[in-house]
Design an enzyme around this catalytic site. Sequence first.
Site, PDB file in Angstrom:
ATOM      1  CB  SER A 143      -3.945   6.686 -17.182  1.00 50.73           C
ATOM      2  OG  SER A 143      -3.321   7.605 -16.304  1.00 50.73           O
ATOM      3  CE1 TYR A 156      -1.809   9.371 -21.445  1.00 52.60           C
ATOM      4  CE2 TYR A 156      -2.311   9.896 -19.159  1.00 52.60           C
ATOM      5  CZ  TYR A 156      -1.795   9.034 -20.106  1.00 52.60           C
ATOM      6  OH  TYR A 156      -1.271   7.823 -19.710  1.00 52.60           O
TER       7      TYR A 156
END
Length: 257
Positions: A143, A156
Amino acid sequence: MEQKWSGKVAIVTGGGGGIGRAVARRFAQEGARVVVVNRTAAKAEQTAEEIRAAGGEAIALPADVSLEADVSRVVADTLAHYGRIDVMVNNAAICPQVRLTDLSLSQWNEVITNNLTSVFLFSKAVIPAMLQAGGGVIVNVSSVHAVATLEGYSAYAASKGGIAAMTRAIALDYAKENIRANVVLPGAVHTPMLESSVKNLDTPKEEIMRQWNDSQPIGRVGQPDEIAAVVLFAASPENSFMTGATLVADGGMTIEL
Protein backbone atom coordinates in the site's frame (compact mmCIF):
# COMPACT_ATOMS: atom_id res chain seq x y z
CA MET A 1 -3.11 -17.47 -30.20
CA GLU A 2 -2.12 -19.08 -26.91
CA GLN A 3 -2.97 -17.14 -23.78
CA LYS A 4 0.03 -15.76 -21.87
CA TRP A 5 -0.66 -17.72 -18.67
CA SER A 6 -1.97 -20.90 -20.25
CA GLY A 7 -1.07 -23.93 -18.12
CA LYS A 8 0.24 -21.81 -15.24
CA VAL A 9 -1.17 -21.86 -11.70
CA ALA A 10 -1.71 -18.75 -9.56
CA ILE A 11 -2.72 -18.56 -5.89
CA VAL A 12 -4.45 -15.30 -4.91
CA THR A 13 -5.18 -14.51 -1.26
CA GLY A 14 -8.01 -12.16 -0.39
CA GLY A 15 -9.54 -13.30 -3.67
CA GLY A 16 -13.12 -13.01 -2.48
CA GLY A 17 -13.46 -9.30 -3.20
CA GLY A 18 -11.86 -6.01 -4.18
CA ILE A 19 -8.37 -6.12 -5.66
CA GLY A 20 -7.98 -9.86 -5.04
CA ARG A 21 -11.09 -10.75 -7.00
CA ALA A 22 -9.97 -8.53 -9.88
CA VAL A 23 -6.51 -10.16 -9.85
CA ALA A 24 -7.97 -13.68 -9.83
CA ARG A 25 -10.32 -12.91 -12.71
CA ARG A 26 -7.56 -11.26 -14.72
CA PHE A 27 -5.20 -14.22 -14.36
CA ALA A 28 -7.99 -16.57 -15.39
CA GLN A 29 -8.79 -14.45 -18.45
CA GLU A 30 -5.14 -14.81 -19.46
CA GLY A 31 -5.41 -18.61 -19.22
CA ALA A 32 -4.09 -19.33 -15.71
CA ARG A 33 -5.65 -21.85 -13.38
CA VAL A 34 -6.49 -19.85 -10.27
CA VAL A 35 -6.70 -20.83 -6.62
CA VAL A 36 -8.94 -18.32 -4.85
CA VAL A 37 -8.12 -18.05 -1.14
CA ASN A 38 -10.39 -16.15 1.23
CA ARG A 39 -11.32 -16.32 4.90
CA THR A 40 -15.01 -16.43 3.97
CA ALA A 41 -15.65 -19.60 1.97
CA ALA A 42 -18.73 -18.23 0.19
CA LYS A 43 -16.80 -15.23 -1.14
CA ALA A 44 -13.96 -17.42 -2.42
CA GLU A 45 -16.45 -19.70 -4.12
CA GLN A 46 -18.27 -16.75 -5.68
CA THR A 47 -15.08 -15.55 -7.37
CA ALA A 48 -14.25 -19.09 -8.53
CA GLU A 49 -17.77 -19.50 -9.91
CA GLU A 50 -17.49 -16.21 -11.81
CA ILE A 51 -14.23 -17.42 -13.35
CA ARG A 52 -15.69 -20.79 -14.33
CA ALA A 53 -18.82 -19.14 -15.75
CA ALA A 54 -16.57 -17.04 -17.99
CA GLY A 55 -14.84 -20.18 -19.27
CA GLY A 56 -11.84 -20.09 -16.94
CA GLU A 57 -10.53 -22.61 -14.44
CA ALA A 58 -10.52 -21.98 -10.69
CA ILE A 59 -10.96 -23.59 -7.31
CA ALA A 60 -11.87 -21.94 -4.01
CA LEU A 61 -9.94 -22.73 -0.83
CA PRO A 62 -11.15 -21.00 2.35
CA ALA A 63 -8.34 -20.22 4.79
CA ASP A 64 -7.17 -17.96 7.58
CA VAL A 65 -3.96 -16.61 6.05
CA SER A 66 -2.48 -15.88 9.47
CA LEU A 67 -2.48 -19.57 10.45
CA GLU A 68 0.44 -21.73 9.35
CA ALA A 69 -1.73 -24.86 9.25
CA ASP A 70 -4.23 -23.20 6.88
CA VAL A 71 -1.44 -21.90 4.64
CA SER A 72 0.19 -25.34 4.48
CA ARG A 73 -3.18 -26.90 3.61
CA VAL A 74 -3.81 -24.42 0.78
CA VAL A 75 -0.39 -25.07 -0.75
CA ALA A 76 -0.72 -28.85 -0.37
CA ASP A 77 -4.24 -28.83 -1.86
CA THR A 78 -3.07 -26.66 -4.76
CA LEU A 79 -0.21 -29.03 -5.55
CA ALA A 80 -2.54 -32.05 -5.23
CA HIS A 81 -5.08 -30.46 -7.56
CA TYR A 82 -2.87 -28.74 -10.14
CA GLY A 83 0.62 -30.16 -9.54
CA ARG A 84 2.45 -26.84 -9.64
CA ILE A 85 2.51 -23.23 -8.38
CA ASP A 86 3.82 -20.56 -10.73
CA VAL A 87 2.53 -17.36 -9.16
CA MET A 88 1.80 -16.39 -5.56
CA VAL A 89 -0.15 -13.16 -5.03
CA ASN A 90 -0.24 -12.13 -1.38
CA ASN A 91 -3.12 -9.68 -1.25
CA ALA A 92 -5.19 -10.44 1.86
CA ALA A 93 -5.28 -7.63 4.43
CA ILE A 94 -7.27 -5.98 7.18
CA CYS A 95 -7.25 -2.27 7.93
CA PRO A 96 -8.60 -0.98 11.26
CA GLN A 97 -8.23 2.75 11.87
CA VAL A 98 -7.01 3.15 15.45
CA ARG A 99 -4.54 5.66 16.89
CA LEU A 100 -1.42 4.10 18.40
CA THR A 101 -2.30 4.67 22.07
CA ASP A 102 -5.82 3.31 21.52
CA LEU A 103 -4.48 0.18 19.82
CA SER A 104 -4.48 -2.98 21.91
CA LEU A 105 -1.74 -5.58 21.56
CA SER A 106 -4.28 -8.08 20.24
CA GLN A 107 -5.39 -5.60 17.55
CA TRP A 108 -1.75 -4.94 16.63
CA ASN A 109 -1.04 -8.67 16.41
CA GLU A 110 -4.15 -9.26 14.31
CA VAL A 111 -3.06 -6.68 11.72
CA ILE A 112 0.56 -7.86 11.64
CA THR A 113 -0.31 -11.56 11.38
CA ASN A 114 -3.00 -11.09 8.74
CA ASN A 115 -1.12 -8.58 6.60
CA LEU A 116 2.59 -9.33 7.10
CA THR A 117 3.05 -12.76 8.67
CA SER A 118 0.74 -14.19 6.00
CA VAL A 119 3.19 -13.05 3.31
CA PHE A 120 6.02 -14.81 5.15
CA LEU A 121 3.96 -17.99 5.58
CA PHE A 122 2.76 -18.24 1.98
CA SER A 123 6.12 -17.30 0.49
CA LYS A 124 7.89 -19.86 2.66
CA ALA A 125 5.32 -22.51 1.70
CA VAL A 126 5.34 -21.98 -2.08
CA ILE A 127 9.06 -21.38 -2.70
CA PRO A 128 10.07 -25.07 -2.38
CA ALA A 129 7.55 -26.01 -5.09
CA MET A 130 8.74 -23.14 -7.27
CA LEU A 131 12.37 -24.20 -6.83
CA GLN A 132 11.49 -27.75 -7.80
CA ALA A 133 9.71 -26.48 -10.92
CA GLY A 134 12.63 -24.26 -11.91
CA GLY A 135 11.21 -20.90 -10.92
CA GLY A 136 8.20 -18.77 -10.13
CA VAL A 137 7.10 -15.31 -9.12
CA ILE A 138 5.71 -13.76 -5.95
CA VAL A 139 3.75 -10.51 -6.12
CA ASN A 140 2.92 -8.86 -2.81
CA VAL A 141 0.22 -6.22 -2.56
CA SER A 142 1.35 -3.57 -0.10
CA SER A 143 0.00 0.00 0.00
CA VAL A 144 1.08 3.61 -0.28
CA HIS A 145 0.92 3.46 3.52
CA ALA A 146 4.34 1.78 3.22
CA VAL A 147 5.81 5.18 2.32
CA ALA A 148 3.31 7.80 3.57
CA THR A 149 0.36 7.47 5.89
CA LEU A 150 -2.59 9.11 7.65
CA GLU A 151 -3.70 9.42 11.26
CA GLY A 152 -4.89 6.15 12.75
CA TYR A 153 -2.97 3.72 10.55
CA SER A 154 0.05 2.82 12.70
CA ALA A 155 -0.41 -0.96 12.60
CA TYR A 156 -1.53 -1.00 8.96
CA ALA A 157 1.37 1.24 7.84
CA ALA A 158 3.86 -0.90 9.78
CA SER A 159 2.52 -4.08 8.17
CA LYS A 160 2.58 -2.61 4.67
CA GLY A 161 6.06 -1.16 5.10
CA GLY A 162 7.18 -4.60 6.27
CA ILE A 163 5.70 -6.21 3.15
CA ALA A 164 7.69 -3.88 0.90
CA ALA A 165 10.92 -4.56 2.80
CA MET A 166 10.34 -8.32 2.93
CA THR A 167 9.67 -8.42 -0.81
CA ARG A 168 13.14 -7.01 -1.46
CA ALA A 169 14.65 -9.62 0.87
CA ILE A 170 12.79 -12.49 -0.84
CA ALA A 171 13.90 -11.21 -4.24
CA LEU A 172 17.54 -11.15 -3.14
CA ASP A 173 17.45 -14.55 -1.44
CA TYR A 174 16.19 -16.30 -4.60
CA ALA A 175 17.46 -14.06 -7.41
CA LYS A 176 19.82 -16.73 -8.74
CA GLU A 177 17.17 -19.45 -8.62
CA ASN A 178 14.68 -17.92 -11.04
CA ILE A 179 12.20 -16.81 -8.40
CA ARG A 180 11.26 -13.16 -8.72
CA ALA A 181 9.45 -11.07 -6.11
CA ASN A 182 7.89 -7.66 -6.68
CA VAL A 183 5.62 -5.45 -4.61
CA VAL A 184 2.68 -3.30 -5.71
CA LEU A 185 1.66 -0.19 -3.75
CA PRO A 186 -1.95 0.76 -4.50
CA GLY A 187 -3.36 4.10 -3.42
CA ALA A 188 -7.05 4.71 -2.76
CA VAL A 189 -9.00 2.05 -4.65
CA HIS A 190 -12.78 1.64 -4.69
CA THR A 191 -13.06 -1.64 -2.77
CA PRO A 192 -15.15 -2.94 0.14
CA MET A 193 -12.18 -2.06 2.40
CA LEU A 194 -12.29 1.57 1.30
CA GLU A 195 -16.07 1.73 1.69
CA SER A 196 -15.88 0.32 5.20
CA SER A 197 -13.29 2.97 6.09
CA VAL A 198 -15.63 5.83 5.12
CA LYS A 199 -18.51 4.81 7.39
CA ASN A 200 -19.44 8.01 9.18
CA LEU A 201 -22.79 8.76 10.75
CA ASP A 202 -22.40 12.53 10.30
CA THR A 203 -21.42 12.55 6.63
CA PRO A 204 -23.19 10.55 3.89
CA LYS A 205 -21.01 7.92 2.24
CA GLU A 206 -21.58 9.53 -1.16
CA GLU A 207 -20.16 12.82 0.09
CA ILE A 208 -17.09 11.14 1.59
CA MET A 209 -16.48 9.23 -1.64
CA ARG A 210 -16.74 12.50 -3.58
CA GLN A 211 -14.13 13.97 -1.25
CA TRP A 212 -11.91 10.92 -1.81
CA ASN A 213 -12.22 11.37 -5.58
CA ASP A 214 -11.54 15.10 -5.41
CA SER A 215 -8.48 14.62 -3.19
CA GLN A 216 -6.67 12.46 -5.75
CA PRO A 217 -4.36 14.27 -8.19
CA ILE A 218 -5.84 12.18 -11.01
CA GLY A 219 -9.34 13.27 -9.93
CA ARG A 220 -10.73 9.90 -8.83
CA VAL A 221 -9.93 6.82 -6.78
CA GLY A 222 -8.66 3.74 -8.58
CA GLN A 223 -10.59 0.66 -9.68
CA PRO A 224 -9.59 -2.90 -8.69
CA ASP A 225 -8.97 -3.84 -12.35
CA GLU A 226 -6.37 -1.07 -12.61
CA ILE A 227 -4.39 -2.60 -9.76
CA ALA A 228 -4.86 -6.09 -11.18
CA ALA A 229 -3.20 -4.91 -14.39
CA VAL A 230 -0.12 -3.83 -12.41
CA VAL A 231 -0.03 -7.13 -10.51
CA LEU A 232 -0.04 -9.06 -13.79
CA PHE A 233 2.68 -6.76 -15.14
CA ALA A 234 4.79 -7.51 -12.04
CA ALA A 235 4.28 -11.24 -12.52
CA SER A 236 4.70 -11.35 -16.30
CA PRO A 237 7.52 -13.45 -17.75
CA GLU A 238 8.00 -10.58 -20.21
CA ASN A 239 9.45 -8.68 -17.23
CA SER A 240 11.96 -11.39 -16.39
CA PHE A 241 14.68 -8.84 -15.50
CA MET A 242 12.50 -7.13 -12.88
CA THR A 243 12.77 -8.40 -9.31
CA GLY A 244 12.71 -6.62 -5.97
CA ALA A 245 10.85 -3.78 -7.68
CA THR A 246 8.33 -1.46 -6.03
CA LEU A 247 5.47 -0.49 -8.36
CA VAL A 248 3.31 2.43 -7.20
CA ALA A 249 -0.22 2.71 -8.60
CA ASP A 250 -1.84 5.53 -6.67
CA GLY A 251 -3.25 8.11 -9.06
CA GLY A 252 -0.42 10.45 -8.09
CA MET A 253 -1.24 10.44 -4.36
CA THR A 254 2.33 10.11 -3.08
CA ILE A 255 3.86 12.68 -5.45
CA GLU A 256 1.72 15.57 -4.24
CA LEU A 257 3.10 17.97 -1.64
